[in-house]
Each structure stands twice: as C-alpha cells, then as structure tokens.
Scaffold this motif. Structure first.
Motif, mmCIF file in Angstrom:
data_model
loop_
_atom_site.group_PDB
_atom_site.id
_atom_site.type_symbol
_atom_site.label_atom_id
_atom_site.label_comp_id
_atom_site.label_asym_id
_atom_site.label_seq_id
_atom_site.Cartn_x
_atom_site.Cartn_y
_atom_site.Cartn_z
ATOM 1 N N ALA A 178 16.378 6.101 -5.726
ATOM 2 C CA ALA A 178 15.281 5.127 -5.483
ATOM 3 C C ALA A 178 13.984 5.809 -5.684
ATOM 4 O O ALA A 178 12.902 5.367 -5.632
ATOM 5 C CB ALA A 178 15.370 4.937 -3.907
ATOM 6 N N THR A 181 13.189 7.658 -11.803
ATOM 7 C CA THR A 181 13.219 6.674 -12.833
ATOM 8 C C THR A 181 13.453 7.309 -14.261
ATOM 9 O O THR A 181 12.627 8.244 -14.711
ATOM 10 C CB THR A 181 11.795 6.151 -12.934
ATOM 11 N N ASP A 251 10.706 3.353 -4.927
ATOM 12 C CA ASP A 251 11.138 2.014 -5.535
ATOM 13 C C ASP A 251 10.549 0.743 -4.929
ATOM 14 O O ASP A 251 11.076 -0.372 -5.093
ATOM 15 C CB ASP A 251 12.690 2.019 -5.884
ATOM 16 N N VAL A 255 8.504 0.364 -10.577
ATOM 17 C CA VAL A 255 9.686 0.556 -11.355
ATOM 18 C C VAL A 255 9.716 0.698 -12.788
ATOM 19 O O VAL A 255 8.710 0.362 -13.187
ATOM 20 C CB VAL A 255 10.544 -0.891 -10.772
ATOM 21 N N ASN A 312 9.939 -3.833 -5.961
ATOM 22 C CA ASN A 312 11.554 -3.421 -5.672
ATOM 23 C C ASN A 312 12.130 -4.466 -6.671
ATOM 24 O O ASN A 312 13.278 -4.912 -6.400
ATOM 25 C CB ASN A 312 11.861 -3.619 -4.318
#
Ligand code: SUG
Length: 449
Positions: A178, A181, A251, A255, A312
């Motif tokens: 979370a 990335t 997150d 994103v 999200n």
C-alpha cells in the motif's frame, strides 16, 4: 526480456467481515464501527470486481481469507480451553475489545499483505516477497503468519525469495505494498520502485498531529535493501496534512501503473522533489521520465479524496486499448467534485482510456477500496502456469467461489454475533473447503493442530 503480466491477486473477504471501528486514522472504519455488516455481500462484491477484470483480459488471482476469530491469539493471551463457546463468552465478558480484534476480516486488504519486488528489478533476478509486519494494530499484526504461509504455498521454487517480516517494533512498522509503487515501461522490463513512508523513527520527519503515521522510513529502507534494489529505489514522505485528513496509507492518495503516477497535490511532503528523484531513476533505468497526473487540491479536496477513495483506484492496462483504465469505487460518482474531475479526465486526457465504477461498499465502509483489495505480482506465463495452487481466476473458479460464498456466508453480522461459537464452526468449514477448491494444502492453524 520475456513478456510478463501484472497479476492482481485479490483477497477474498472472510466470513467474519464486520465493522468494529478498529483503525484510528481510518475515517471510514471509525464512522462505521458497531454497525451490522454483510459478509456475503462483501465477498460477492469483491468477487465481481475480480471477474470483471478477468473478463477485460487481465490475469486475476485470488488469495484466501484468514481464520477468524483467531483462537491461537486468544490462547497466547490466556484464553484457552476445549470449549470454544466458553472461551468466546469469557473474552466477551473480560476483554470485549479483544473479541473484535481477533475476529476482523482485515486480511482481505492484501495491499497490506506484503511488498513484492518483481524479478526484473532485483539485482539477483529473483522475485522478492516480504510480508508486512502490520505492527501498528493488533488486529492486523496477527495476519503475518498466515500471510507468510499463503505466499510460500503459492509462489514456490527458485524464482522467488521469501523474506521474514521485519521485526515487529515501532521503528520498523511496515504496511506492505500500500506504500509501494513500481514503475516500468513493460511489466517484464526493468522497473523503479517508490517507497512512501509517514514517519521516520529517527524523528527527523515532520509528523502528522491528529492521526498516526503507520509506515516508517526505516522499514521502507530495509525492504529496499532486502529486495536488492540499489538505485532503483526512491523514497518519499507522505504529506502530514494528508495523514491528518485520513490518508493512512499512500494508496489512499496516489496510484501508479507502468510509467504513470496519478496523485493528489498533497500526497507527498515534497511533491516536486519526489518527481525530480523519480524522473532521475526512471531516466537511468527506463530511459524516459515518468508521466504524471497531479490532481490539484482546488479540483478535489483532501476530504473529497478520502471520502470517495478516488486514488484507491486500480490503473489497469486493458489489452488492445491505448491509455490506462481507472477502476474506481462507486462513491466517486456521489461526490460531485470527484465525478466532475473523472469525467473531464476521461474526456480530455489522452493518457486515460476510461473510468470503470464498482460497488465495493461493504469493504469501503472499513476503508478498503479497489486497490486495497489487491496485491500486484509480475509473473511470466511459465510462472503463472507453475504456481503452487489453483488461484488464477477463470469462469469455472468464479462460479465455484460464488457458490461457495452463497453456501457458507451469513448475509448479516452484528457485533454481538462475534460471540456465537457457530460462527467459528461455519468459518472453519468454509475455509477448509476453500483450501481444497484452491488446492492450497493446510495453511490454517485449525487444520494443523
Ligand atoms: O488497515 N481497515 C483497514 C483498511 C486497509 C485498507 N488498505 C489499504 N489502504 N491498502 C486498515 O485500516 C478496519 C477494521 C474495522 O474497523 O473493523 C480496518 O482494519
């Protein structure tokens, strides 16, 4: 470079899904605590999202829920015995808060299960997996052992390196993917990885004042080291204002997919500096800077972002389409500023193909949107074909899981029902059958004692 897929593994919602208000700093969890839930609807909503993505041509996997209530935790805390009904009664009388803690179905939010570095990014060419210690809250910290067993059962063989969770100390608090990335041009090609933390245990970082920051910089740095990322890792601090508005994980406010980062102006303490660092790493390893869609606070406030869970979302590359498709929760339609923003994004931004809305309300009411429910793992076709369990969704597995949910899950669960020993028996029967459906072997404590 061999071609590879980004497989979304979604957590199936467990039979004890309930609203207990356990997560301070998670606005949805706090505001729904004590209400009745529907485990069946929750599980079906999640399953429908999985199926829709699979039907769009994406590779979709399934991760099993954990055994709840977790009697081994109760035993460790002095509530032991042969009679489950009596144990639950005692807990309800002597430590009622603990009953909710050991009954949470929070393992559904598998974006917090682990951090995964795919093989093209690590210097040893292995896929590295580190389960998150989730040490910030007990109801989540008890997920670690089962998560480790599940990941080891599915990702077997020489391609994978499973690390133990980081030490469960405050300074190494880790919440998994979370706050992580990966960026790349193609999933099977080289990538860079962004680690976002809320605080530094060394105390250097500016802190939120209202809500706790969960992820530490030290934990992120340890994972980057373990996963052998060297200069492919970039670190950024979350904006304390965002955490104070209810952004308990990155997150909830940012994103990414491939070379695109979609984020809110107040996601990072130093947004421009983060972009400079990301671009430098991207130019080194991807031969190009990243693309950015920054959403200004004037268009979408932090409050709107948190209430709608706009960020999200899942950014997905649908086969045979050009831009990215954005999978958002239905709540994004209900917030006028967010809906307006999404409509303009779809109409005017060439990077965006389309926006897809999903009803995930049961999970959303506990602060879990589309992206919380999935863990991304880059796999090539051989790796998909040789997974240690039958967890890749196809139409047959979808139908089987739907029947399974309808057979075993209650349609309504109120807080007082957590005392019911029949719920333990029902959950065990359901999970026992699930391990057979998915060919997982014995992963639950109740199956091994
Ligand atoms: O850790 N909610 C989870 C939601 C996790 C969402 N995950 C991501 N953003 N990736 C949490 O706060 C609430 C449980 C309750 O209150 O009943 C809860 O644990």
């Amino acid at each position: 470079m061999t071609s590879a897929f980004e497989v979304n593994f979604d957590g199936l919602v467990g039979p004890t899904h309930n609203y207990a208000g356990l997560s301070f700093g998670n606005v949805a969890s706090s505001s729904h605590g004590g209400l009745a839930s529907s485990p069946r609807q929750a599980a079906l909503q999640g399953l429908e999202k999985m199926r829709a993505l699979q039907q769009l041509g994406l590779k979709q996997g399934v991760l099993p829920p954990h055994e709840r209530p977790h009697l081994p935790t109760l035993e460790r805390l002095g509530f032991a015995g042969q009679d489950v009904g009596k144990i639950l009664q005692r807990v309800a009388a002597e430590a009622p808060a603990l009953l909710a803690i050991v009954s949470s179905a929070s393992s559904m939010w598998v974006a917090n299960a682990a951090t995964v570095t795919p093989y093209p990014d690590s210097s040893d060419g292995k896929t590295h997996l580190t389960p998150a210690n989730l040490s910030s809250m007990l109801h989540r910290a008890i997920e670690v052992d089962t998560t480790s067993r599940v990941l080891e059962a599915i990702f077997q063989g020489a391609d994978y390196r499973h690390h133990p969770a980081l030490p469960a100390a405050d300074s190494f608090a880790d919440e998994g993917a979370a706050n992580h990335t990966r960026f790349c041009r193609d999933y099977g090609g080289p990538g860079i990885e962004l680690f976002v933390y809320g605080r530094s245990a060394a105390g250097r970082a500016e802190q939120p004042s209202r809500f706790p920051a969960r992820q530490t910089r030290e934990a992120s740095a340890a994972i980057a080291r373990l996963h052998r990322l060297a200069d492919r890792a970039v670190f950024a601090q979350q904006h304390p204002q965002a955490i104070d508005a209810g952004v308990f994980h990155n997150d909830v406010i940012a994103v990414g997919n491939r070379a695109l980062l979609f984020y809110h102006e107040l996601a990072f303490l130093d947004g421009p500096g983060t972009r400079v660092e990301l671009d430098a790493a991207a130019v080194r390893h991807l031969d190009r800077p990243l693309d950015y869609i920054e959403v200004p606070k004037a268009a979408v406030s932090l409050e709107d972002a948190v209430a709608s869970y706009l960020f999200n979302s899942q950014l997905i590359s649908v086969p045979a389409t050009q831009g990215v498709s954005i999978v958002v929760p239905a709540e994004c339609r209900e917030r006028p500023a967010v809906y307006r923003y999404l409509q303009s994004l779809q109409a005017d931004n060439p990077l965006v193909e389309r926006v897809i809305y999903f009803d995930l309300r049961q999970s959303m009411n506990n602060g879990g949107g589309p992206a919380c429910l999935r863990l991304r793992v880059v796999l090539n076709q051989t790796q998909i074909d040789t997974l240690g369990a039958s967890v890749i969704l196809d139409e047959a597995l979808y139908q089987r899981l739907k029947e399974w949910i309808n057979l075993h899950y209650r349609d309504r669960l109120a807080p007082a029902d957590l005392r019911d020993p029949a719920l333990v028996a029902e959950s065990r029967a359901a999970l026992d059958e699930l391990t057979q459906i998915l060919g997982l072997g014995s992963i639950y404590d109740f199956q091994t004692v």
